[in-house]
Design a protein around this motif. Structure first.
Motif, PDB file in Angstrom:
ATOM      1  N   THR A  70       0.843  -1.187   0.000  1.00 20.65           N
ATOM      2  CA  THR A  70       0.000   0.000   0.000  1.00 20.65           C
ATOM      3  C   THR A  70       0.881   1.240   0.000  1.00 20.65           C
ATOM      4  N   PRO A  71       0.380   2.367  -0.538  1.00 17.25           N
ATOM      5  CA  PRO A  71       1.220   3.567  -0.640  1.00 17.25           C
ATOM      6  C   PRO A  71       1.462   4.278   0.678  1.00 17.25           C
ATOM      7  N   PHE A  72       0.726   3.908   1.723  1.00 14.63           N
ATOM      8  CA  PHE A  72       0.866   4.605   3.001  1.00 14.63           C
ATOM      9  C   PHE A  72       0.999   3.620   4.160  1.00 14.63           C
ATOM     10  N   ASP A  73       1.751   4.078   5.176  1.00 13.08           N
ATOM     11  CA  ASP A  73       1.893   3.322   6.419  1.00 13.08           C
ATOM     12  C   ASP A  73       0.993   3.883   7.507  1.00 13.08           C
ATOM     13  N   ALA A  74       0.555   5.130   7.312  1.00 15.35           N
ATOM     14  CA  ALA A  74      -0.177   5.833   8.363  1.00 15.35           C
ATOM     15  C   ALA A  74      -1.029   6.933   7.756  1.00 15.35           C
ATOM     16  N   TYR A  75      -1.929   7.448   8.585  1.00 18.25           N
ATOM     17  CA  TYR A  75      -2.691   8.633   8.185  1.00 18.25           C
ATOM     18  C   TYR A  75      -2.934   9.493   9.410  1.00 18.25           C
ATOM     19  N   VAL A  76      -3.057  10.794   9.175  1.00 14.75           N
ATOM     20  CA  VAL A  76      -3.356  11.744  10.236  1.00 14.75           C
ATOM     21  C   VAL A  76      -4.607  12.503   9.839  1.00 14.75           C
ATOM     22  N   ILE A  77      -5.641  12.410  10.671  1.00 11.93           N
ATOM     23  CA  ILE A  77      -6.872  13.155  10.447  1.00 11.93           C
ATOM     24  C   ILE A  77      -6.704  14.515  11.119  1.00 11.93           C
ATOM     25  N   CYS A  78      -6.508  15.541  10.323  1.00  8.99           N
ATOM     26  CA  CYS A  78      -6.295  16.899  10.813  1.00  8.99           C
ATOM     27  C   CYS A  78      -7.662  17.578  10.918  1.00  8.99           C
ATOM     28  N   THR A  79      -8.057  17.962  12.121  1.00  7.81           N
ATOM     29  CA  THR A  79      -9.434  18.396  12.299  1.00  7.81           C
ATOM     30  C   THR A  79      -9.569  19.344  13.476  1.00  7.81           C
TER      31      THR A  79
ATOM     32  N   ASP B 104      -7.230   7.325  16.836  1.00  5.69           N
ATOM     33  CA  ASP B 104      -7.699   7.999  18.048  1.00  5.69           C
ATOM     34  C   ASP B 104      -6.763   9.174  18.311  1.00  5.69           C
ATOM     35  N   SER B 105      -7.104   9.967  19.333  1.00  4.11           N
ATOM     36  CA  SER B 105      -6.293  11.141  19.688  1.00  4.11           C
ATOM     37  C   SER B 105      -5.214  10.731  20.684  1.00  4.11           C
ATOM     38  N   TYR B 106      -4.190  10.083  20.204  1.00  9.47           N
ATOM     39  CA  TYR B 106      -3.146   9.553  21.092  1.00  9.47           C
ATOM     40  C   TYR B 106      -2.257  10.646  21.679  1.00  9.47           C
ATOM     41  N   PHE B 107      -2.317  11.840  21.120  1.00  8.60           N
ATOM     42  CA  PHE B 107      -1.504  12.959  21.620  1.00  8.60           C
ATOM     43  C   PHE B 107      -2.426  14.144  21.905  1.00  8.60           C
ATOM     44  N   HIS B 108      -3.548  13.862  22.549  1.00  5.86           N
ATOM     45  CA  HIS B 108      -4.606  14.859  22.684  1.00  5.86           C
ATOM     46  C   HIS B 108      -4.254  15.960  23.672  1.00  5.86           C
ATOM     47  N   GLN B 109      -3.914  15.589  24.887  1.00  8.76           N
ATOM     48  CA  GLN B 109      -3.621  16.596  25.906  1.00  8.76           C
ATOM     49  C   GLN B 109      -2.249  17.219  25.655  1.00  8.76           C
TER      50      GLN B 109
ATOM     51  N   PHE C  53      -1.116   2.785  10.875  1.00  5.42           N
ATOM     52  CA  PHE C  53      -1.335   3.619  12.059  1.00  5.42           C
ATOM     53  C   PHE C  53      -2.296   4.747  11.728  1.00  5.42           C
ATOM     54  N   GLY C  54      -3.290   4.944  12.602  1.00  7.01           N
ATOM     55  CA  GLY C  54      -4.237   6.032  12.435  1.00  7.01           C
ATOM     56  C   GLY C  54      -4.185   7.003  13.596  1.00  7.01           C
ATOM     57  N   LEU C  55      -4.128   8.291  13.287  1.00  4.81           N
ATOM     58  CA  LEU C  55      -4.053   9.324  14.317  1.00  4.81           C
ATOM     59  C   LEU C  55      -5.064  10.428  14.029  1.00  4.81           C
ATOM     60  N   ARG C  56      -5.844  10.782  15.030  1.00  7.82           N
ATOM     61  CA  ARG C  56      -6.672  11.992  14.963  1.00  7.82           C
ATOM     62  C   ARG C  56      -5.913  13.101  15.669  1.00  7.82           C
TER      63      ARG C  56
END
Length: 258
Positions: free
Chosen positions: A4-13, A36-41, A83-86
């Motif tokens: 696949t062309p990607f290993d991860a994505y970041v949902i910028c919101t 999920d928001s793993y770096f939220h705080q 890996f998925g990151l919000r």
């Protein structure tokens, strides 16, 4: 099998843009991580706590960050290999600051993100109507309820309910903040040379499975993985939201005409 062309994505919101629905849909496919928001705080101590790690005062910051990012990637990937990151805009400054500590050599945020997560797709999820977004945010703050399941059960409650109270100044300030968040994302994309996959709240709400397939296709995953996914988050907007929006617009129009 082609990689696949990607290993991860970041949902910028930003808050109240539909990111909880999008994250739940992506997780439900079983092929696109557990976003999920793993770096939220805005605090390394909070990251350690939220990820279930044990703090070690003897470690240097960079070593602690290695542990944090390793655990976040593990939790946000599951067994899917992606890996998925919000990333909410108000979490951005702390996230990029700590990322620069961990990866001081790559030039710029995008390079550091890809040093941490691999080939990354950036997704910009935005809500077009900032007044609707501001009202939704204020109402969630007052009610304490942020997300509900389609069957009516509560998915996320952050505080005890308070009496709902229309507050024109708070809505206006929150709308301005939402506009500023979108502008900040746009400036960052331009500065980093990023052309994100652009999604909207209205588009996601109108066709969640179609939107999910769009994301899976962009990620290089089989869009058919969306076919069996059920919608797990319900809209919270109700007559109160509509009344506050209508009242705010009427007051704003009256002020413009005087």
């Amino acid at each position: 099998m082609t990689a696949t062309p990607f290993d991860a994505y970041v949902i910028c919101t930003s808050p109240r843009s539909g990111s909880t629905l999008l994250c739940s849909l992506l997780e439900a496919t079983g092929v696109a991580g557990i976003p999920d928001s793993y770096f939220h705080q805005p605090s390394l101590e909070e990251w350690i706590k939220d990820l279930g790690l044990s703090p070690d005062p003897a470690k240097r910051e960079v070593e602690t960050l290695k542990d944090v990012f390793r655990e976040a990637i593990a939790q946000g990937s599951g067994d899917t290999g992606m890996f998925g990151l919000r990333l909410q805009r108000h979490s951005f400054a702390c996230f990029t600051e700590k990322l620069a500590v961990l990866y001081p050599d790559p030039p710029g945020d995008r390079s550091r993100i890809e040093a941490a997560f691999g080939r990354t797709l950036f997704i910009h999820l935005t809500r077009e109507d900032k007044l609707d977004q501001a009202v939704s945010y204020l109402k969630a703050q007052q009610s304490g309820l942020w997300h509900r399941a389609p069957d009516g059960s509560e998915l996320e409650r952050l505080s005890a309910p308070q009496e709902l109270r229309y507050d024109r100044e708070a809505i206006a300030a929150q709308r301005a903040e939402m506009v500023a968040m979108d502008a900040a994302w746009a400036a960052w994309f331009d500065g980093e040379g990023i052309d994100p996959l652009r999604l909207t709240y209205n588009g996601l709400a109108a066709d969640p499975i179609g939107t999910l397939k769009t994301v899976l296709t962009a990620l290089g995953r089989d869009p058919a993985a969306a076919d069996a996914v059920e919608i797990g988050v319900a809209k919270l907007s109700d007559a109160t939201n509509q009344a506050w929006v209508a009242r705010f617009r009427a007051e704003e129009n009256a002020g413009t005409q005087t």
